[in-house]
Enzyme design. Structure first.
Site, PDB file in Angstrom:
ATOM      1  N   ASP A  36     -29.350 -27.762 -23.454  1.00  0.00           N
ATOM      2  CA  ASP A  36     -28.052 -27.777 -24.121  1.00  0.00           C
ATOM      3  C   ASP A  36     -27.734 -29.161 -24.662  1.00  0.00           C
ATOM      4  O   ASP A  36     -28.293 -30.151 -24.204  1.00  0.00           O
ATOM      5  CB  ASP A  36     -26.957 -27.400 -23.113  1.00  0.00           C
ATOM      6  CG  ASP A  36     -26.895 -25.909 -22.885  1.00  0.00           C
ATOM      7  OD1 ASP A  36     -27.396 -25.160 -23.741  1.00  0.00           O
ATOM      8  OD2 ASP A  36     -26.353 -25.502 -21.846  1.00  0.00           O
ATOM      9  N   LYS A  58     -27.151 -27.258 -30.398  1.00  0.00           N
ATOM     10  CA  LYS A  58     -26.761 -27.175 -31.802  1.00  0.00           C
ATOM     11  C   LYS A  58     -27.982 -26.906 -32.651  1.00  0.00           C
ATOM     12  O   LYS A  58     -29.044 -27.448 -32.429  1.00  0.00           O
ATOM     13  CB  LYS A  58     -26.117 -28.491 -32.242  1.00  0.00           C
ATOM     14  CG  LYS A  58     -24.797 -28.738 -31.569  1.00  0.00           C
ATOM     15  CD  LYS A  58     -23.715 -28.941 -32.591  1.00  0.00           C
ATOM     16  CE  LYS A  58     -22.318 -28.784 -32.015  1.00  0.00           C
ATOM     17  NZ  LYS A  58     -22.070 -29.651 -30.865  1.00  0.00           N
ATOM     18  N   MET A 176     -13.576 -29.607 -19.715  1.00  0.00           N
ATOM     19  CA  MET A 176     -13.307 -29.258 -21.124  1.00  0.00           C
ATOM     20  C   MET A 176     -11.826 -29.418 -21.444  1.00  0.00           C
ATOM     21  O   MET A 176     -11.243 -28.594 -22.150  1.00  0.00           O
ATOM     22  CB  MET A 176     -13.756 -27.803 -21.406  1.00  0.00           C
ATOM     23  CG  MET A 176     -15.246 -27.605 -21.205  1.00  0.00           C
ATOM     24  SD  MET A 176     -15.752 -25.886 -21.348  1.00  0.00           S
ATOM     25  CE  MET A 176     -15.371 -25.282 -19.716  1.00  0.00           C
TER      26      MET A 176
HETATM   27  N1  SAH Z   1     -22.045 -27.062 -16.058  1.00  0.00           N
HETATM   28  C1  SAH Z   1     -21.359 -28.321 -16.253  1.00  0.00           C
HETATM   29  C2  SAH Z   1     -20.037 -28.128 -16.978  1.00  0.00           C
HETATM   30  C3  SAH Z   1     -20.211 -27.640 -18.402  1.00  0.00           C
HETATM   31  S1  SAH Z   1     -18.674 -27.488 -19.233  1.00  0.00           S
HETATM   32  C4  SAH Z   1     -21.175 -29.022 -14.911  1.00  0.00           C
HETATM   33  O1  SAH Z   1     -21.353 -28.401 -13.865  1.00  0.00           O
HETATM   34  O2  SAH Z   1     -20.877 -30.210 -14.908  1.00  0.00           O
HETATM   35  C5  SAH Z   1     -18.613 -29.020 -20.106  1.00  0.00           C
HETATM   36  C6  SAH Z   1     -17.594 -29.954 -19.477  1.00  0.00           C
HETATM   37  O3  SAH Z   1     -18.144 -30.554 -18.318  1.00  0.00           O
HETATM   38  C7  SAH Z   1     -17.181 -31.108 -20.346  1.00  0.00           C
HETATM   39  O4  SAH Z   1     -16.185 -30.735 -21.263  1.00  0.00           O
HETATM   40  C8  SAH Z   1     -16.649 -32.078 -19.320  1.00  0.00           C
HETATM   41  O5  SAH Z   1     -15.355 -31.692 -18.892  1.00  0.00           O
HETATM   42  C9  SAH Z   1     -17.596 -31.844 -18.169  1.00  0.00           C
HETATM   43  N2  SAH Z   1     -18.708 -32.805 -18.133  1.00  0.00           N
HETATM   44  C10 SAH Z   1     -20.017 -32.555 -18.256  1.00  0.00           C
HETATM   45  N3  SAH Z   1     -20.738 -33.692 -18.108  1.00  0.00           N
HETATM   46  C11 SAH Z   1     -19.847 -34.673 -17.864  1.00  0.00           C
HETATM   47  C12 SAH Z   1     -19.959 -36.077 -17.586  1.00  0.00           C
HETATM   48  N4  SAH Z   1     -21.146 -36.688 -17.526  1.00  0.00           N
HETATM   49  N5  SAH Z   1     -18.820 -36.765 -17.370  1.00  0.00           N
HETATM   50  C13 SAH Z   1     -17.621 -36.174 -17.399  1.00  0.00           C
HETATM   51  N6  SAH Z   1     -17.449 -34.848 -17.655  1.00  0.00           N
HETATM   52  C14 SAH Z   1     -18.551 -34.121 -17.874  1.00  0.00           C
END
Ligand code: SAH
Length: 272
Positions: A36, A58, A176
């Site tokens: 992703d 993308k 998000m």
């Molecule tokens: N599966 C992922 C979440 C995916 S949804 C997990 O468990 O972390 C995508 C959201 O995850 C982003 O909008 C943000 O809110 C968060 N996110 C993912 N990576 C991040 C990071 N390194 N730092 C802060 N927020 C993060």
């Protein structure tokens, strides 16, 4: 031909050292890795150059790859006998569609496994000195998407109930949630959460340029705008955020490349 296995693998929040040992092994042994857009460069670089890599975040035209296309690709490659790693940021089953993909693979008769990852929902706050729970501050943890419009009647989230859980001393983590931060903060205020409740936002947790900001429910929207918080960021609401001020002087930031030499004005860590 015997089908290969699809591994739904969590890549963690960005730092490759937060990959599990199992994730590393599967990346080494894969025939193809489907990743992703949120999977960090540094993690992608862990995939051996002999392994085929496909960006299913993308497409060339900038549009998101339709989920059906990704599903079909996983099934096709596994049926061709390939070992497929489906690499997702954080944990594959926390807002990562891991559950949907598992259902699709099972329905198609493709063997699969899930390899949990370090989720940003918990690692984001903790890397910035905010524990998700704490015996003195929070005994529950709720993780929500901030992406939905809280004023919409058909919103899947009950913000009044979420507000009550914060008032009751729980921790609320919003993923998000950068775009709708003002709406979500307003919904919590309307639900009766004390405006002085501490809030932290952590951008790009575990990346070399990790950045965090703290405020209160009353001030966080302005604070986030002042320092320019951009996605991906995680927002954490609740008394646990107060821990950060007591530990941050001794907390080695993930972004230590930028704060080398100890805390100073250039530190990526910004507090009130
Ligand atoms: N599966 C992922 C979440 C995916 S949804 C997990 O468990 O972390 C995508 C959201 O995850 C982003 O909008 C943000 O809110 C968060 N996110 C993912 N990576 C991040 C990071 N390194 N730092 C802060 N927020 C993060």
């Amino acid at each position: 031909m015997r089908p290969g296995t699809v591994s739904l693998v969590g890549a963690g929040p960005g730092d490759p050292e937060l990959l599990t040992v199992k994730a590393r092994r599967l990346l080494d042994d894969a025939d193809v890795v489907l990743y992703d857009s949120l999977v960090s460069e540094a993690v992608r670089d862990c995939v051996p150059s002999s392994v085929e890599r496909i960006d299913v975040g993308k497409r060339g035209d900038g549009e998101r790859t339709p989920q059906a296309e990704t599903n079909a690709l996983m099934v096709r490659r596994a049926r061709a006998g390939d070992e497929v790693v489906r690499l997702k940021s954080g944990d594959p089953c926390v807002f990562g569609r891991g559950g949907e993909e598992a259902e699709h693979l099972a329905a198609a008769g493709v063997p699969f496994e899930v390899v949990p990852g370090v989720t940003s929902a918990i690692a984001g706050p903790s890397l910035a000195g905010v524990p998700a729970t704490h015996r003195d501050h929070a005994s529950s943890l709720t993780v929500v998407t901030g992406h939905q419009d809280p004023t919409k009647a058909e919103s899947a989230l009950d913000w009044t109930a979420l507000a009550r859980s914060v008032t009751a001393g729980g921790t609320l983590v919003i993923l998000m949630g950068v775009g709708r931060l003002p709406d979500n903060v307003a919904a919590l205020r309307e639900g009766g959460v004390d405006p002085e409740t501490p809030v932290a936002m952590v951008e790009r947790a575990s990346h070399p340029d990790e950045f965090a900001v703290t405020g209160t429910l009353d001030t966080i929207v302005d604070r986030a705008e002042d320092v320019g918080i951009d996605p991906p960021a995680v927002t954490v609401v609740g008394d646990v955020v107060s821990v950060r001020a007591r530990v941050s002087d001794y907390l080695r930031a993930a972004g230590s490349a930028r704060s080398a030499g100890g805390p100073d004005e250039d530190s990526p860590v910004s507090t009130e």
